[in-house]
Design a protein around this motif. Structure first.
Motif, PDB file in Angstrom:
ATOM      1  N   GLY B 111     -18.199 -14.664   9.418  1.00 23.38           N
ATOM      2  CA  GLY B 111     -16.966 -15.251   8.873  1.00 23.38           C
ATOM      3  C   GLY B 111     -16.901 -16.750   9.160  1.00 23.38           C
ATOM      4  N   PHE B 112     -17.322 -17.139  10.353  1.00 22.98           N
ATOM      5  CA  PHE B 112     -17.323 -18.553  10.756  1.00 22.98           C
ATOM      6  C   PHE B 112     -18.296 -19.363   9.900  1.00 22.98           C
ATOM      7  CE2 PHE B 112     -18.686 -21.913  13.858  1.00 22.98           C
ATOM      8  CZ  PHE B 112     -17.467 -22.574  13.920  1.00 22.98           C
ATOM      9  N   VAL B 113     -19.500 -18.836   9.731  1.00 23.29           N
ATOM     10  CA  VAL B 113     -20.512 -19.526   8.920  1.00 23.29           C
ATOM     11  C   VAL B 113     -20.027 -19.651   7.477  1.00 23.29           C
ATOM     12  CG1 VAL B 113     -22.858 -19.343   7.968  1.00 23.29           C
ATOM     13  CG2 VAL B 113     -22.444 -18.842  10.384  1.00 23.29           C
ATOM     14  N   LEU B 114     -19.464 -18.549   6.942  1.00 24.72           N
ATOM     15  CA  LEU B 114     -18.945 -18.574   5.565  1.00 24.72           C
ATOM     16  C   LEU B 114     -17.843 -19.622   5.426  1.00 24.72           C
ATOM     17  CD1 LEU B 114     -18.702 -14.764   4.651  1.00 24.72           C
ATOM     18  CD2 LEU B 114     -20.191 -16.456   3.577  1.00 24.72           C
ATOM     19  N   MET B 197     -13.151 -15.066   7.570  1.00 24.19           N
ATOM     20  CA  MET B 197     -13.407 -16.356   6.905  1.00 24.19           C
ATOM     21  C   MET B 197     -12.099 -17.008   6.471  1.00 24.19           C
ATOM     22  SD  MET B 197     -15.227 -16.915   3.215  1.00 24.19           S
ATOM     23  CE  MET B 197     -13.803 -16.361   2.303  1.00 24.19           C
ATOM     24  N   VAL B 198     -11.197 -16.228   5.898  1.00 29.78           N
ATOM     25  CA  VAL B 198      -9.934 -16.775   5.395  1.00 29.78           C
ATOM     26  C   VAL B 198      -9.095 -17.341   6.545  1.00 29.78           C
ATOM     27  CG1 VAL B 198      -7.735 -16.143   4.311  1.00 29.78           C
ATOM     28  CG2 VAL B 198      -9.872 -15.343   3.341  1.00 29.78           C
ATOM     29  N   ILE B 199      -9.038 -16.600   7.656  1.00 28.62           N
ATOM     30  CA  ILE B 199      -8.245 -17.072   8.802  1.00 28.62           C
ATOM     31  C   ILE B 199      -8.865 -18.347   9.378  1.00 28.62           C
ATOM     32  CG2 ILE B 199      -7.458 -16.511  11.136  1.00 28.62           C
ATOM     33  CD1 ILE B 199      -7.287 -13.597  10.268  1.00 28.62           C
ATOM     34  N   ILE B 200     -10.198 -18.362   9.475  1.00 27.27           N
ATOM     35  CA  ILE B 200     -10.868 -19.549  10.020  1.00 27.27           C
ATOM     36  C   ILE B 200     -10.714 -20.739   9.067  1.00 27.27           C
ATOM     37  CG2 ILE B 200     -13.111 -20.512  10.716  1.00 27.27           C
ATOM     38  CD1 ILE B 200     -13.770 -17.588  11.682  1.00 27.27           C
ATOM     39  N   LEU B 201     -10.776 -20.460   7.771  1.00 19.04           N
ATOM     40  CA  LEU B 201     -10.559 -21.545   6.785  1.00 19.04           C
ATOM     41  C   LEU B 201      -9.184 -22.180   6.981  1.00 19.04           C
ATOM     42  CD1 LEU B 201     -11.998 -20.175   3.423  1.00 19.04           C
ATOM     43  CD2 LEU B 201     -12.594 -22.334   4.506  1.00 19.04           C
ATOM     44  N   ALA B 202      -8.189 -21.318   7.224  1.00 20.93           N
ATOM     45  CA  ALA B 202      -6.839 -21.841   7.461  1.00 20.93           C
ATOM     46  C   ALA B 202      -6.831 -22.705   8.713  1.00 20.93           C
ATOM     47  CB  ALA B 202      -5.861 -20.678   7.612  1.00 20.93           C
ATOM     48  N   GLY B 203      -7.578 -22.298   9.723  1.00 24.09           N
ATOM     49  CA  GLY B 203      -7.664 -23.085  10.962  1.00 24.09           C
ATOM     50  C   GLY B 203      -8.370 -24.409  10.733  1.00 24.09           C
ATOM     51  N   ARG B 235      -9.453 -22.595  18.282  1.00 18.19           N
ATOM     52  CA  ARG B 235      -9.186 -21.567  19.293  1.00 18.19           C
ATOM     53  C   ARG B 235      -8.071 -20.587  18.888  1.00 18.19           C
ATOM     54  NH1 ARG B 235      -8.651 -24.181  24.348  1.00 18.19           N
ATOM     55  NH2 ARG B 235     -10.881 -24.025  24.644  1.00 18.19           N
ATOM     56  N   PRO B 236      -6.902 -21.072  18.411  1.00 16.85           N
ATOM     57  CA  PRO B 236      -5.849 -20.109  18.043  1.00 16.85           C
ATOM     58  C   PRO B 236      -6.299 -19.130  16.951  1.00 16.85           C
ATOM     59  CG  PRO B 236      -5.013 -22.367  18.040  1.00 16.85           C
ATOM     60  CD  PRO B 236      -6.484 -22.466  18.199  1.00 16.85           C
ATOM     61  N   SER B 237      -7.011 -19.668  15.955  1.00 17.32           N
ATOM     62  CA  SER B 237      -7.486 -18.793  14.870  1.00 17.32           C
ATOM     63  C   SER B 237      -8.469 -17.765  15.411  1.00 17.32           C
ATOM     64  CB  SER B 237      -8.198 -19.602  13.787  1.00 17.32           C
ATOM     65  OG  SER B 237      -7.398 -20.647  13.371  1.00 17.32           O
ATOM     66  N   LEU B 238      -9.356 -18.219  16.308  1.00 23.00           N
ATOM     67  CA  LEU B 238     -10.369 -17.309  16.841  1.00 23.00           C
ATOM     68  C   LEU B 238      -9.748 -16.193  17.661  1.00 23.00           C
ATOM     69  CD1 LEU B 238     -13.271 -19.749  17.819  1.00 23.00           C
ATOM     70  CD2 LEU B 238     -13.102 -18.267  15.835  1.00 23.00           C
TER      71      LEU B 238
END
Lengths: 443, 316
Positions: B111-114, B197-203, B235-238
């Protein structure tokens, strides 16, 4: 927030908790609640999918036209789960039509009323052996036989003839035929993409234990031994059972003899291999005739008498019973429904009135399946049922045993190099004895 | 600056004008809070009836031998002892933890890489993000059936054909006792990663661009930018992703049920499938409820623990 509002909110929450708790009904008591007649039409539930439900609906329509008794019928695919829900509300449907194997579970849960066999009109037209299958641990009848069937062996006749092989008479022949189907390109497409047997080898719902039981019986083995008086002992580690399981393992461990993914396949995943022309042998119930006649086609497969093991050619018999629940207070209507369902008219309607027969082989000896269906294949089923079939014990709750057998066999056949038949069956022996003890049915 | 209304002491009567204004405000306030409660009530009632009452009912049932029609028999903690003493449950626990760890970390990494690859405003990226998100909104039962086909364990199976071109395989995938659990983990990662991926994108949108520019000027490498700017900002997203993924993985059921039914040889049986077969196939609702309560406790501990660790790290 204003304190009054806060108070009101708390009261509202408390009230809603109280009302919801009351609605969920967490009662408990020592015995089944008394049956009462609510004045509504008699409620009948059956484990039925869409096609089977059409037959039930047509059958009860005919019944109402004849008797004037109204029936509220529900075809419920996940019947046991829905029954639990109704049991929790202490109001079961009046009549339930379900597997004969459900009897032990239902009696243990207190769902059923005893049946006075002599009060059923035409009870003498139903074989004693079938009435025997409706007895609970106390020897009383808790159901009325409604339909029976056996597993039958179906084979791709065109493949067999193309390879010049005879109809298999023994389990060795059957294994050889499976290997030939897997290795000799019976469909002639030039590719090694065909397999021998279709096997639902999953542990889900105990499928593997269900499928393997016929072959184990054919070698003289069994999961359980009936010791009489409602008591049983485990027979899982006997030499005969080991022989039967060894044959089953040999099929899984001979490449191509079973379809790929057999170890995790339920029937819904396994059967399409036969329908799509990927596998040539299947042991299943006659309820599949209608779908197999469409694909692969009625003329390309044959229904044969079960090949013999070292002992005989016993196959698994199954069936449906009519159960009268403890909530039922509609004595007259119940009698009329039961009398009709086991009468010649009712049995014939159950065979032909809808899209799928719900009476496979009739329990009424005056009705001839082959004649009603006008299909000689039903003679094979009828003959097997009469002379070489065996049912799982129904007085006890057999579901856990079937599940334990499936799990043990799945472990044994999954590890081909290991010499694990004896040790695996020893573990099953222990599991079966534990379950017998917990059901108070150990001899 | 707005003046906050002060509560007038009962002993001292307030001036009439003041009183009138205060009363109006108070009435307005109480009307507002009543409206808030009214809006909240339907959801609260639904949640109460369909979530909390069944949950407490589950806890109650776990202490009984359940016989809905005859009446339940109190057995205390016997059901819990049965669960904890059952070897099959312990094996299932091992498989559940394995799936939990591999799916959580795998889905997080992928998800992070994407997210890093697909961050941006271009229309093509928007299209790609939507396409990659599809597994999340596809029914897991359907996903399972598709993967079952992909994993077909013969040389001409879709995945085995690809392995064949590389000179590998054929693998047994779901049919092998050693490979089945890994195969399920891959399905879990494939369907869980786009959600992460979506949550990390928001972060990522919250990361100050000027920090990247400053780091670029200072000659920071890509890895250093990731290590010192992106990861701390995420960090919060993770924490959210980790918590949700861990809970989701512990509750793995559908993919296992559809793909293998717990087989072969019990090698993919997880806590939830064992619970299901006890509750619905063996009618042992009491023991199944005890297993469900234990799962609830573990999930709760895991969630609270993750939050606590994240908070401590943030405070440092």
């Amino acid at each position: 927030m204003d304190s009054k509002i806060r108070f009101r909110a708390r009261v509202a929450v408390a009230l809603s908790i109280a009302s919801a708790a009351a609605l969920t009904g967490c009662g408990s008591g020592p015995s089944a609640p008394a049956a009462t007649d609510d004045g509504q039409p008699i409620e009948v539930w059956a484990r039925a999918g869409t096609d089977a439900a059409t037959t039930y609906a047509a059958m009860f329509k005919e019944f109402t036209a004849k008797t004037g008794v109204k029936v509220n019928f529900q075809g419920v695919p996940d019947l046991d789960q829905q029954l639990q829900t109704r049991a929790a509300s202490k109001k079961l449907p009046d009549i339930v039509i379900n597997d004969s194997a459900a009897l032990g579970n239902y009696t243990a849960q207190g769902y059923l009323q005893k049946i006075d066999r002599s009060s059923v009109t035409g009870s003498d037209r139903i074989a004693d052996s079938l009435w025997k299958e409706t007895e609970g641990l106390d020897g009383a009848s808790y159901g009325v036989p409604f339909s029976r069937q056996t597993m039958v062996t179906m084979i791709r006749k065109d493949w067999r003839e193309k390879l010049g092989l005879p109809v298999p008479k023994t389990l060795e022949d059957l294994a050889k035929l499976a290997t030939a189907f897997a290795t000799q390109d019976p469909d002639g497409n030039g590719q090694a993409d065909t397999y021998g047997m279709v096997v639902p080898g999953s542990t889900e719902r105990g499928y593997l234990g269900w499928w393997a039981s016929s072959y184990i019986w054919q070698d003289g083995g069994s999961y359980l031994k009936d010791e009489g008086n409602g008591k049983y002992s485990s027979n899982a580690s006997s030499p005969e059972t080991q022989a039967g399981v060894s044959w089953v393992k040999q099929q899984f461990c001979t490449p191509g003899n079973t379809q790929p993914g057999a170890l995790t396949a339920a029937t819904s995943v396994a059967s399409p291999f036969f329908q799509t022309g990927k596998a040539g042998i299947i042991l299943t119930g006659p309820y599949n005739f209608s779908s197999f006649d469409k694909t692969p086609g009625k003329d390309v497969y044959e229904v044969i008498e079960a090949p013999k093991g070292s002992k005989d050619n016993t196959v698994l018999a199954e069936g449906e019973n009519i159960y009268v629940t403890a909530s039922n207070a509609k004595k007259d209507q119940t009698k009329q429904v039961i009398d009709y369902l086991v009468s010649q008219d009712g049995q014939k309607a159950g065979m032909t009135a809808g899209k799928q027969p719900i009476v496979r082989v009739p329990v009424n000896s005056d009705v001839d399946a082959a004649a009603v269906y006008n299909d000689p294949r039903w003679s094979v089923v009828q003959e097997a049922l009469k002379s070489s079939s065996k049912a799982f014990p129904s007085a006890i709750n057999f579901v856990p045993f079937r599940q334990a057998a499936a799990e043990a066999l799945n472990k044994i056949v999954a590890d081909c190099p290991a010499d694990n038949v004896a040790s695996g069956l020893q573990a099953l022996d222990t599991a079966i004895n534990d379950e017998l003890n917990s059901q108070n049915a150990k001899s | 600056m707005t003046a906050t209304p002060t509560k007038t002491p009962v002993s001292r009567p307030a001036p009439p004008a003041h009183k009138a204004a205060g009363g109006t405000r108070k009435r307005r306030g109480s009307k507002q809070s009543l409206a808030v409660w009214l809006f909240l009530l339907p959801a609260a009632l639904l949640g109460l009836y369909f979530k909390f009452i069944p949950m407490f009912e589950g806890v109650r049932l776990s202490l009984f031998k359940v016989q809905p029609f005859l009446g339940d028999i109190f057995v205390g903690f016997e059901n819990y002892a049965k669960v904890l003493g059952d070897q099959r449950f312990m094996e299932a626990l091992g498989h559940t933890i394995f799936l939990g760890v591999t799916q959580t970390l795998g889905a997080l990494l992928v998800g992070f890489v994407l997210a890093l690859l697909l961050e941006g405003q271009a229309r093509s990226l928007w299209f790609l993000r939507t396409a990659i998100f599809l597994p999340v909104v596809t029914a897991l039962a359907v996903v399972g059936e598709i993967w079952r086909i992909l994993y077909f364990p013969t040389a001409d199976g879709p995945l085995n054909s690809i392995l064949g071109w590389l000179g590998l395989g054929p693998l047994q995938f779901l049919n092998g006792t050693d490979t089945a659990l890994w195969s399920i983990a891959v399905v879990g990662i494939w369907s869980g990663a786009p959600y992460n991926m979506v949550i990390i994108l928001a972060g990522l949108t919250g990361v100050d661009r000027s920090l990247y520019e400053s780091a670029g000027v200072d000659g920071a490498t890509v890895w250093q930018r990731l290590r010192y700017i992106t990861l701390p900002a995420l960090r919060p997203s993770l924490v959210i992703v980790l918590t949700l993924a861990a809970i989701r993985s512990l509750r793995s059921f559908t993919e296992v049920y559809v793909l293998t039914g717990g087989g072969p040889a019990g090698s993919t049986e997880v806590w939830m499938t064992r619970m299901y077969s006890l509750g619905f196939q063996r009618n042992d609702i009491g023991v199944a409820s005890a297993a469900a309560v234990l799962l609830l406790v573990v999930t709760l501990l895991l969630t609270v623990g993750t939050q606590y660790l994240a908070k401590r790290k943030a405070d440092r």
